[in-house]
Design an enzyme around this catalytic site. Structure first.
Site, PDB file in Angstrom:
ATOM      1  N   TYR A   9       0.832  -1.219   0.000  1.00 37.93           N
ATOM      2  CA  TYR A   9       0.000   0.000   0.000  1.00 37.93           C
ATOM      3  C   TYR A   9       0.859   1.258   0.000  1.00 37.93           C
ATOM      4  O   TYR A   9       0.375   2.337  -0.302  1.00 37.93           O
ATOM      5  CB  TYR A   9      -0.928   0.058   1.229  1.00 37.93           C
ATOM      6  CG  TYR A   9      -1.972  -1.027   1.315  1.00 37.93           C
ATOM      7  CD1 TYR A   9      -2.182  -1.937   0.276  1.00 37.93           C
ATOM      8  CD2 TYR A   9      -2.763  -1.151   2.452  1.00 37.93           C
ATOM      9  CE1 TYR A   9      -3.133  -2.928   0.384  1.00 37.93           C
ATOM     10  CE2 TYR A   9      -3.730  -2.149   2.560  1.00 37.93           C
ATOM     11  CZ  TYR A   9      -3.909  -3.041   1.523  1.00 37.93           C
ATOM     12  OH  TYR A   9      -4.863  -4.020   1.635  1.00 37.93           O
ATOM     13  N   HIS A  49       0.155 -11.627   1.918  1.00 36.92           N
ATOM     14  CA  HIS A  49      -0.851 -10.831   1.204  1.00 36.92           C
ATOM     15  C   HIS A  49      -1.481 -11.597   0.028  1.00 36.92           C
ATOM     16  O   HIS A  49      -2.699 -11.611  -0.141  1.00 36.92           O
ATOM     17  CB  HIS A  49      -0.201  -9.539   0.698  1.00 36.92           C
ATOM     18  CG  HIS A  49      -1.181  -8.457   0.376  1.00 36.92           C
ATOM     19  ND1 HIS A  49      -0.820  -7.137   0.319  1.00 36.92           N
ATOM     20  CD2 HIS A  49      -2.507  -8.491   0.101  1.00 36.92           C
ATOM     21  CE1 HIS A  49      -1.894  -6.400   0.015  1.00 36.92           C
ATOM     22  NE2 HIS A  49      -2.924  -7.206  -0.122  1.00 36.92           N
TER      23      HIS A  49
END
Length: 266
Positions: free
Chosen positions: A39, A97
């Site tokens: 991110y 992730h």
């Protein structure tokens, strides 16, 4: 601390926008913050947490290891870098992730490396994200189901991922729903609007309540203070069996997050 069932997602939020979202979120009562290496906002999230004045013991912080850091030699160093950015000594939860693209690395390698990070005290709990049934099984074979705190998957009324959910439940693995508002699409749905009107709430709150009543955690994101407050109140709504079933019928396998490096979905 156990994972609070409503967390604050930070996907796509950058710079001052993410600082404001997390600052507002903490101010209105969120105690579970979800970020990820990819991110590009861990440092800003860490800054917002540090300046909030809230005790570290009262917070539940999650980050996720990016695909480029999955190998045995990179995973732990990358996690130490995340801790540094987040200005904390230990995470509450660290997730893989995404599984290794095209299974270039075996699940066993990176799940074992993550378990090692836990053994070193870098994270209290470990888990996975975007894992298929087969990949969850491989993770279970590596560390045991009881070590996998959650599988974080896309889950909302239009994509209910029932096979994965069923498998996780059979093995006692908790599910965290990301994208629980389907990028705001829930706001336009007639069924959700009607149920919301009955309860005097919003379709977003109804969608979150539907997920919470099934025992999932949710991590909606918002940059608006009023939406942050409203999302946090979703656990106060109690939907009837009929309403729950009406929402379950909205499933249309509409996946909003399916990158080219993602796994072959169940």
């Amino acid at each position: 601390m156990n994972m609070p069932v409503i967390g604050l997602g930070t996907f796509r939020l950058k710079d001052q926008v993410v600082i404001d979202s997390v600052t507002n979120g903490l101010d209105v009562g969120y105690r579970h913050i979800d970020t990820a290496q990819i991110y590009g906002n861990e440092a800003e999230v860490g800054q917002a947490i540090a300046t909030s004045g809230i005790s570290r013991n009262d917070l539940y912080i999650t980050t996720k290891i990016w695909t480029e850091n999955l190998s045995r030699d990179k995973l732990i160093p990358s996690l130490k870098e995340s801790l540094n950015k987040l200005k904390v000594d230990q995470l509450d939860l660290t997730l893989i992730h995404w599984p290794s693209p095209n299974d270039a690395l075996p699940v066993a390698e990176y799940v074992a490396a993550l378990a090692q990070a836990k053994a070193q005290g870098l994270t209290k709990e470990i888990g996975v994200s975007n894992f298929t049934i087969s990949q969850m099984q491989q993770a279970i074979n590596t560390v045991g189901a009881s070590e996998i705190a959650t599988n974080q998957i896309e889950l909302h009324p239009f994509l209910q991922n029932q096979k994965v959910v069923e498998f996780a439940r059979q093995h006692g693995i908790h599910i965290t729903a990301y994208m629980p508002l389907a990028y705001g699409k829930v706001m336009e749905d007639a069924v959700l609007k009607q149920i919301a009107a009955t309860h005097g709430t919003t379709p977003a709150q109804v969608s979150l309540a539907w997920l919470l009543q099934q025992g999932f955690a949710v991590i909606p994101s918002s940059t608006k203070r009023e939406n942050l407050i409203s999302n946090l109140k979703a656990d106060q709504i109690k939907l009837s069996d009929g309403e729950m079933q009406a929402i379950t019928k909205l499933d249309r396998a509409e996946r909003l997050v399916s990158p080219d490096f993602g796994p072959k979905w169940d």
